[in-house]
Write an enzyme that holds these catalytic residues in place. Structure first.
Site, PDB file in Angstrom:
ATOM      1  N   CYS A  51       8.349  -6.928   2.659  1.00 12.49           N
ATOM      2  CA  CYS A  51       9.008  -6.705   3.943  1.00 12.49           C
ATOM      3  C   CYS A  51      10.422  -6.192   3.643  1.00 12.49           C
ATOM      4  O   CYS A  51      11.130  -6.778   2.823  1.00 12.49           O
ATOM      5  CB  CYS A  51       9.073  -8.005   4.738  1.00 12.49           C
ATOM      6  SG  CYS A  51      10.097  -7.875   6.233  1.00 12.49           S
ATOM      7  N   ASP A  58       4.016  -8.746   1.645  1.00 13.09           N
ATOM      8  CA  ASP A  58       3.046  -8.344   2.656  1.00 13.09           C
ATOM      9  C   ASP A  58       1.772  -7.922   1.921  1.00 13.09           C
ATOM     10  O   ASP A  58       1.838  -7.380   0.817  1.00 13.09           O
ATOM     11  CB  ASP A  58       3.562  -7.160   3.481  1.00 13.09           C
ATOM     12  CG  ASP A  58       4.642  -7.561   4.463  1.00 13.09           C
ATOM     13  OD1 ASP A  58       4.531  -8.647   5.056  1.00 13.09           O
ATOM     14  OD2 ASP A  58       5.582  -6.777   4.647  1.00 13.09           O
ATOM     15  N   VAL A  73      -8.070  12.874  -7.304  1.00  5.57           N
ATOM     16  CA  VAL A  73      -7.013  12.036  -7.860  1.00  5.57           C
ATOM     17  C   VAL A  73      -7.605  11.267  -9.040  1.00  5.57           C
ATOM     18  O   VAL A  73      -8.745  10.797  -8.986  1.00  5.57           O
ATOM     19  CB  VAL A  73      -6.404  11.085  -6.809  1.00  5.57           C
ATOM     20  CG1 VAL A  73      -7.399  10.032  -6.335  1.00  5.57           C
ATOM     21  CG2 VAL A  73      -5.138  10.428  -7.330  1.00  5.57           C
ATOM     22  N   GLU A  74      -6.852  11.182 -10.116  1.00  2.00           N
ATOM     23  CA  GLU A  74      -7.287  10.400 -11.281  1.00  2.00           C
ATOM     24  C   GLU A  74      -7.070   8.937 -10.926  1.00  2.00           C
ATOM     25  O   GLU A  74      -5.974   8.537 -10.527  1.00  2.00           O
ATOM     26  CB  GLU A  74      -6.480  10.834 -12.513  1.00  2.00           C
ATOM     27  CG  GLU A  74      -7.036  10.302 -13.814  1.00  2.00           C
ATOM     28  CD  GLU A  74      -6.701   8.852 -14.052  1.00  2.00           C
ATOM     29  OE1 GLU A  74      -7.638   8.077 -14.321  1.00  2.00           O
ATOM     30  OE2 GLU A  74      -5.513   8.488 -13.950  1.00  2.00           O
ATOM     31  N   HIS A  92       4.951  -1.689   7.280  1.00  2.00           N
ATOM     32  CA  HIS A  92       3.527  -1.369   7.104  1.00  2.00           C
ATOM     33  C   HIS A  92       3.240   0.109   7.374  1.00  2.00           C
ATOM     34  O   HIS A  92       2.512   0.760   6.624  1.00  2.00           O
ATOM     35  CB  HIS A  92       2.660  -2.207   8.041  1.00  2.00           C
ATOM     36  CG  HIS A  92       2.785  -3.684   7.872  1.00  2.00           C
ATOM     37  ND1 HIS A  92       3.246  -4.300   6.735  1.00  2.00           N
ATOM     38  CD2 HIS A  92       2.485  -4.685   8.730  1.00  2.00           C
ATOM     39  CE1 HIS A  92       3.225  -5.607   6.891  1.00  2.00           C
ATOM     40  NE2 HIS A  92       2.770  -5.876   8.098  1.00  2.00           N
TER      41      HIS A  92
END
Length: 153
Positions: A51, A58, A73-74, A92
Site C-alpha cells: 500500500c 497487499d 514473454v519469457e 491496486h
C-alpha cells in the site's frame, strides 16, 4: 521455426531479484507460430505489492491473457518482474495497469487483458480489469476462473 534465445540474459542462470519494477528486465522470445491466433495465459495467484500510504502488504491473484504477435514473454523474466512489486508502493489500479501496459509495450501482442483480483483491504476486495480492445475473432478465450471474493459466510 525460430528458437533463437541467444539474447536472453536471465534464463538458465541465477539472477538477483529486481528491487523495483523499473529495474526489472522483461525479455521476449520469437513466437513459434506467428500468424496463428492463440491465447497464452499466466496466473499469479500470490502477487504482492505494498500500500503506498501504509506500506502494509497487499495481495492479489493476477490473470494475464494475451494473443501473441511476433513475440512471447519469457516466463522467468515475467516472474522476476512480478516479484519486483513486493517492495513497491502503489494502488491496486496502478499495479494492475502498469503490468499490462508494460507487457503491451514490450510484446506488441494482438490482444491482452489482465484481471487483478485483489484481496480485501479494509474489508473490501478491489478487482481491476483492463484489455487492449476486442479480442481477435476465432480465439478461444476462457473465463479467467477466479471466483468472486467470499468472506467466511
Amino acid at each position: 521455426m525460430n528458437h533463437d534465445v541467444s539474447g536472453l540474459t536471465q534464463l538458465g542462470r541465477p539472477v538477483r531479484a529486481p528491487q523495483t519494477p523499473e529495474e526489472a528486465v522483461l525479455e521476449r522470445v520469437p513466437n513459434p507460430h506467428p500468424g496463428t491466433a492463440y491465447l497464452v495465459r499466466f496466473a499469479a495467484p500470490e502477487f504482492t505489492s505494498l500500500c503506498p500510504l501504509t506500506a502494509q502488504p497487499d495481495f492479489a491473484h493476477l490473470v494475464i491473457d494475451y494473443v501473441p504477435g511476433d513475440w512471447l514473454v519469457e516466463s522467468k523474466s515475467l516472474k522476476l518482474y512480478l516479484s519486483s512489486f513486493r517492495n513497491h508502493g502503489a494502488f491496486h489500479e496502478a499495479c494492475t495497469l502498469d503490468i499490462a501496459k508494460r507487457l503491451v509495450a514490450e510484446l506488441s501482442p494482438q490482444w491482452l487483458r489482465i484481471g487483478g483480483y485483489w484481496y480485501p483491504r479494509g474489508g473490501m476486495p478491489i478487482d481491476v480489469f483492463w484489455q487492449t480492445g476486442a479480442p481477435p475473432q476465432g480465439v478461444w478465450i476462457p473465463d479467467q476462473g477466479v471466483p468472486p471474493y467470499r468472506g467466511r459466510g
